[in-house]
Design an enzyme around this catalytic site. Structure first.
Site, PDB file in Angstrom:
ATOM      1  N   GLU A   1      -5.332  -4.727  10.805  1.00  0.00           N
ATOM      2  CA  GLU A   1      -4.288  -3.722  10.976  1.00  0.00           C
ATOM      3  C   GLU A   1      -4.555  -2.915  12.242  1.00  0.00           C
ATOM      4  O   GLU A   1      -5.350  -1.957  12.208  1.00  0.00           O
ATOM      5  CB  GLU A   1      -4.278  -2.764   9.777  1.00  0.00           C
TER       6      GLU A   1
ATOM      7  N   HIS B   1      -9.445   1.160   4.797  1.00  0.00           N
ATOM      8  CA  HIS B   1      -8.163   1.373   5.497  1.00  0.00           C
ATOM      9  C   HIS B   1      -8.422   2.342   6.658  1.00  0.00           C
ATOM     10  O   HIS B   1      -9.229   3.264   6.543  1.00  0.00           O
ATOM     11  CB  HIS B   1      -7.135   1.942   4.517  1.00  0.00           C
TER      12      HIS B   1
ATOM     13  N   GLY C   1       2.885  -0.992   4.265  1.00  0.00           N
ATOM     14  CA  GLY C   1       2.986   0.400   3.852  1.00  0.00           C
ATOM     15  C   GLY C   1       4.434   0.779   3.589  1.00  0.00           C
ATOM     16  O   GLY C   1       4.999   0.487   2.535  1.00  0.00           O
ATOM     17  N   GLY C   2       5.074   1.400   4.579  1.00  0.00           N
ATOM     18  CA  GLY C   2       6.421   1.959   4.440  1.00  0.00           C
ATOM     19  C   GLY C   2       7.432   1.046   3.761  1.00  0.00           C
ATOM     20  O   GLY C   2       8.132   1.465   2.829  1.00  0.00           O
TER      21      GLY C   2
ATOM     22  N   GLU D   1      -6.868   4.807   7.682  1.00  0.00           N
ATOM     23  CA  GLU D   1      -6.698   6.230   7.346  1.00  0.00           C
ATOM     24  C   GLU D   1      -7.958   6.773   6.674  1.00  0.00           C
ATOM     25  O   GLU D   1      -8.320   7.927   6.855  1.00  0.00           O
ATOM     26  CB  GLU D   1      -5.445   6.409   6.470  1.00  0.00           C
TER      27      GLU D   1
ATOM     28  N   ASN E   1       0.869  -1.184   0.000  1.00  0.00           N
ATOM     29  CA  ASN E   1       0.000   0.000   0.000  1.00  0.00           C
ATOM     30  C   ASN E   1       0.900   1.226   0.000  1.00  0.00           C
ATOM     31  O   ASN E   1       1.477   1.566   1.027  1.00  0.00           O
ATOM     32  CB  ASN E   1      -0.906  -0.017   1.241  1.00  0.00           C
ATOM     33  N   TRP E   2       1.009   1.859  -1.153  1.00  0.00           N
ATOM     34  CA  TRP E   2       1.932   3.000  -1.263  1.00  0.00           C
ATOM     35  C   TRP E   2       1.343   4.287  -0.708  1.00  0.00           C
ATOM     36  O   TRP E   2       2.032   5.301  -0.656  1.00  0.00           O
ATOM     37  CB  TRP E   2       2.326   3.202  -2.724  1.00  0.00           C
ATOM     38  N   LYS E   3       0.054   4.300  -0.414  1.00  0.00           N
ATOM     39  CA  LYS E   3      -0.613   5.524   0.074  1.00  0.00           C
ATOM     40  C   LYS E   3      -0.372   6.661  -0.930  1.00  0.00           C
ATOM     41  O   LYS E   3      -0.343   6.408  -2.131  1.00  0.00           O
ATOM     42  CB  LYS E   3      -0.131   5.869   1.481  1.00  0.00           C
TER      43      LYS E   3
ATOM     44  N   SER F   1       3.503  -1.946  10.320  1.00  0.00           N
ATOM     45  CA  SER F   1       4.963  -1.958  10.455  1.00  0.00           C
ATOM     46  C   SER F   1       5.581  -3.325  10.140  1.00  0.00           C
ATOM     47  O   SER F   1       6.518  -3.751  10.810  1.00  0.00           O
ATOM     48  CB  SER F   1       5.378  -1.472  11.846  1.00  0.00           C
TER      49      SER F   1
ATOM     50  N   GLY G   1       2.543   2.487  10.553  1.00  0.00           N
ATOM     51  CA  GLY G   1       3.471   3.594  10.339  1.00  0.00           C
ATOM     52  C   GLY G   1       4.195   4.045  11.595  1.00  0.00           C
ATOM     53  O   GLY G   1       4.827   5.095  11.611  1.00  0.00           O
TER      54      GLY G   1
HETATM   55  C1  PEP Z   1      -0.623   0.258   5.889  1.00  0.00           C
HETATM   56  O1  PEP Z   1      -0.545   1.303   5.283  1.00  0.00           O
HETATM   57  O2  PEP Z   1      -1.608  -0.447   5.725  1.00  0.00           O
HETATM   58  C2  PEP Z   1       0.467  -0.119   6.785  1.00  0.00           C
HETATM   59  C3  PEP Z   1       0.354  -1.239   7.434  1.00  0.00           C
HETATM   60  O3  PEP Z   1       1.550   0.737   6.868  1.00  0.00           O
HETATM   61  P1  PEP Z   1       2.983   0.422   7.557  1.00  0.00           P
HETATM   62  O4  PEP Z   1       3.438  -0.904   7.023  1.00  0.00           O
HETATM   63  O5  PEP Z   1       3.851   1.551   7.150  1.00  0.00           O
HETATM   64  O6  PEP Z   1       2.747   0.360   9.038  1.00  0.00           O
END
Ligand code: PEP
Length: 253
Positions: free
Chosen positions: A167, A95, A233-234, A97, A9-11, A212, A173
């Site tokens: 999640e 999600h 994500g990251g 966010e 997930n690049w956001k 994470s 993040g």
């Molecule tokens: C996400 O965006 O769904 C996520 C889990 O981000 P990260 O891996 O950066 O915590």
């Protein structure tokens, strides 16, 4: 046996050029990974270019959101049919966010998931509790409410295709990953809830962990019996790091 599914997930990150550059480095790194499903969700603006760069590879394209309507006066929105037109196979819905920053409700998520199934796409439905809810011992109650609400109306024949992503918001993040044991405890609860709702068909539903996930913790997470993949994500922004996650080693917790 559930086939593992690792999704990026690049956001709101990467231009079209950066997405194509990622694909040029990532596709060769994962071409041998034939026992897992690999998915990348770029911003809407990079779907077309990334889709072209991934054509013929074992990496599928996903959107990060969708509107439940097929067309009409919905300024700024993207429909399921538009995602099909770009060769998307998946879309992330609900999600945290989107839930916290844009007020999406379980009801909105359920409508989006149903619209995706109707268009032949697979929803990745996200659920998860906040830190406040975890500390108040409300994790199971929150997750149960999200499952029931976000999957309202899910038809039995769609069950096997569904992907859920657990999640915990406090792990997204933040660098603060749930321990494999904490994640497994919630995943087992989610599986049990799905079984009560869909019977044995729930055993086919893939449940990803997100929060994470990194090259150095993916092996232990993926060794848990009810963790069937990761939503990343990251660490998914870097082709080498995401390739290492795709090549997780099971049984090395
Ligand atoms: C996400 O965006 O769904 C996520 C889990 O981000 P990260 O891996 O950066 O915590």
């Amino acid at each position: 046996m559930r086939r593992p599914i690792l999704a990026a997930n690049w956001k709101m990150q990467k231009t079209t050029g950066e997405a194509a550059e990622f694909a040029a480095r990532f596709v060769p790194l994962v071409k041998d990974a034939d026992a897992v499903d690999i998915v990348v969700a770029p911003p809407f603006t990079a779907l077309d270019r990334l889709g072209q760069a991934l054509a013929g590879s074992n990496v599928a394209l996903a959107a990060q959101n969708v509107n439940a309507e097929e067309s009409g006066a919905f300024t700024g929105e993207i429909s399921p049919g538009m995602l099909v037109d770009l060769d998307c196979r998946y879309a992330i819905v609900g999600h945290s966010e989107r839930r916290t920053l844009y007020g999406e409700s379980d009801d909105d998520v359920a409508r989006k998931a149903a619209a995706l199934f109707a268009a032949g796409l697979t929803p990745i439905v996200c659920i998860g509790e906040s830190l406040e809810e975890r500390e108040a011992d409300r994790t199971f109650e929150v997750v149960e409410r999200q499952i029931d609400g976000s999957l309202a109306g899910l038809r039995a024949e769609s069950t096997a295709e569904l992907v859920l992503a657990y999640e915990p918001i406090w792990a997204i993040g933040t660098g603060r990953t749930a321990t494999p044991e904490i994640a497994q405890e919630v995943h087992a609860f989610v599986r049990d809830r799905l079984r009560r709702r869909f019977g044995a068909a729930a055993d086919a539903i893939r449940i990803q962990y997100g929060g994470s996930v990194k090259p150095d913790n993916v092996d232990a997470l993926m060794s848990q019996p009810d963790i069937d993949g990761a939503l990343v994500g990251g660490a998914s922004l870097d082709p080498e790091a995401f390739s290492r996650i795709v090549h997780f080693q099971q049984g090395t917790s």
